[in-house]
Design an enzyme around this catalytic site. Structure first.
Site, PDB file in Angstrom:
ATOM      1  N   ASP A 166      53.754  53.651  36.001  1.00 11.67           N
ATOM      2  CA  ASP A 166      52.923  52.786  36.807  1.00 11.67           C
ATOM      3  C   ASP A 166      53.843  52.211  37.894  1.00 11.67           C
ATOM      4  OD1 ASP A 166      50.841  50.913  37.495  1.00 11.67           O
ATOM      5  OD2 ASP A 166      52.004  49.413  36.423  1.00 11.67           O
ATOM      6  N   ASP A 224      53.130  49.049  40.266  1.00 14.04           N
ATOM      7  CA  ASP A 224      53.156  47.587  40.367  1.00 14.04           C
ATOM      8  C   ASP A 224      53.510  46.975  39.025  1.00 14.04           C
ATOM      9  OD1 ASP A 224      52.320  47.738  43.002  1.00 14.04           O
ATOM     10  OD2 ASP A 224      50.213  47.546  42.520  1.00 14.04           O
ATOM     11  N   SER A 253      46.865  51.547  42.746  1.00  9.09           N
ATOM     12  CA  SER A 253      46.912  50.927  44.073  1.00  9.09           C
ATOM     13  C   SER A 253      46.771  51.932  45.202  1.00  9.09           C
ATOM     14  CB  SER A 253      48.222  50.161  44.236  1.00  9.09           C
ATOM     15  OG  SER A 253      48.307  49.659  45.551  1.00  9.09           O
ATOM     16  N   ASN A 276      47.709  51.142  48.020  1.00  6.75           N
ATOM     17  CA  ASN A 276      48.905  50.874  48.815  1.00  6.75           C
ATOM     18  C   ASN A 276      50.156  51.539  48.232  1.00  6.75           C
ATOM     19  OD1 ASN A 276      47.945  48.891  50.897  1.00  6.75           O
ATOM     20  ND2 ASN A 276      47.325  47.770  49.060  1.00  6.75           N
TER      21      ASN A 276
HETATM   22  P1  B16 Z   1      45.314  47.916  45.780  1.00  7.99           P
HETATM   23  P2  B16 Z   1      49.284  49.584  39.408  1.00  7.99           P
HETATM   24  C1  B16 Z   1      47.366  48.102  40.540  1.00  7.99           C
HETATM   25  O1  B16 Z   1      48.531  48.855  40.645  1.00  7.99           O
HETATM   26  C2  B16 Z   1      47.692  46.627  40.413  1.00  7.99           C
HETATM   27  O2  B16 Z   1      48.290  46.361  39.157  1.00  7.99           O
HETATM   28  C3  B16 Z   1      46.431  45.807  40.505  1.00  7.99           C
HETATM   29  O3  B16 Z   1      46.751  44.429  40.447  1.00  7.99           O
HETATM   30  C4  B16 Z   1      45.720  46.134  41.825  1.00  7.99           C
HETATM   31  O4  B16 Z   1      44.484  45.416  41.932  1.00  7.99           O
HETATM   32  C5  B16 Z   1      45.451  47.624  41.886  1.00  7.99           C
HETATM   33  O5  B16 Z   1      46.681  48.337  41.770  1.00  7.99           O
HETATM   34  C6  B16 Z   1      44.791  48.033  43.194  1.00  7.99           C
HETATM   35  O6  B16 Z   1      45.691  47.811  44.235  1.00  7.99           O
HETATM   36  O7  B16 Z   1      44.431  46.765  46.130  1.00  7.99           O
HETATM   37  O8  B16 Z   1      46.663  47.874  46.468  1.00  7.99           O
HETATM   38  O9  B16 Z   1      44.616  49.255  45.987  1.00  7.99           O
HETATM   39  O10 B16 Z   1      49.743  48.495  38.500  1.00  7.99           O
HETATM   40  O11 B16 Z   1      48.258  50.515  38.793  1.00  7.99           O
HETATM   41  O12 B16 Z   1      50.422  50.322  40.086  1.00  7.99           O
HETATM   42 MG    MG Z   2      51.052  47.729  36.939  1.00  7.32          MG
END
Ligand code: B16
Ligand code: MG
Length: 219
Positions: free
Chosen positions: A8, A10, A115, A117
């Site tokens: 993962d 984030d 994410s 991003n």
């Molecule tokens: P975005 P991961 C997740 O990333 C985050 O933990 C979560 O808090 C966030 O809402 C989600 O990505 C979507 O992110 O708004 O940037 O598309 O932990 O799966 O790497």
């Molecule tokens: Mg995460």
């Protein structure tokens, strides 16, 4: 036998989880309510619109779809401004050494992030070339705890889930990996990740052998 690790992003490779939290909290505060770190655990790994629905539920706020899209876009702008200055120093301690170990052992590496991003964050950290597969939120139709993110990673590598360890900081991500039949390692506090097969606080001093020995993997 383990042939790959999917990380993962984030909260595992980099602490963007904190930036997501402060952006969502700002949004809630603007709507007239608040929430803390404990409640934020439920948002980790959860996609953007699903996270917004959970937060609005906490505040007892009901909004039109158009307004929700506007708020989610606003949160993302704040988030992007927070992550805009990130640099390779923000890769979590112990992670580069762990990736080096895997590379030396021929263990393949991928990213499985909810994410949208994620590609930008990975580029900014200068680690894009470390991962053979990057599955990010733009490729998903189902959010964690659905296993889709990790299944797409496994498919892209041509491996089966029992050959892959997933590293996750979110309960939703551990659920996703378990649902897909992957081995699971939680990163963080055990009380937040009760279903993970193994929980470690971080990657500092961790060896791949130690991880494999502590997982219920049949060789
Ligand atoms: P975005 P991961 C997740 O990333 C985050 O933990 C979560 O808090 C966030 O809402 C989600 O990505 C979507 O992110 O708004 O940037 O598309 O932990 O799966 O790497
Ligand atoms: Mg995460």
């Amino acid at each position: 036998m383990i042939k790959a690790c999917i990380f993962d992003l984030d909260g595992v490779i980099v602490d963007t989880a904190h930036y997501h939290f402060i952006a969502w909290r700002k949004l809630a505060n603007d709507l007239g309510f608040d929430f803390g770190e404990e409640a934020n655990e439920a948002l980790k790994g959860v996609g953007r619109m699903e996270s917004l629905d959970i937060i609005l539920g906490w505040g007892g706020v009901e909004l039109s779809h158009e307004k929700k899209v506007e708020l989610a876009t606003q949160k993302n702008e704040w988030y992007k401004s927070y992550i805009g200055d990130m640099n390779p120093d923000e890769i979590l301690e112990g992670v580069p050494a762990f990736l080096d170990q895997l590379q030396a052992k021929g263990i393949r590496m991928g990213i499985g992030s909810s994410s949208k991003n994620a590609p930008a964050v990975i580029r900014q950290l200068g680690i894009a070339d470390r991962f053979e597969v990057i599955v990010d939120g733009t490729k998903l139709t189902r959010s964690k705890p659905d296993p889709q993110v990790f299944q797409l990673g496994a498919e892209a590598m041509g491996l089966s889930p029992d050959e892959i360890i997933v590293f996750e900081d979110a309960a939703s991500g551990i659920d996703a990996a378990l649902a897909g039949g992957f081995s699971t390692v939680g990163i963080g506090e055990a009380e937040n990740l009760p279903k993970a097969q193994l929980v470690i606080p971080n990657f500092i001093g961790v060896t791949f052998e130690q991880i494999v020995q502590q997982l219920p993997i049949t060789a």
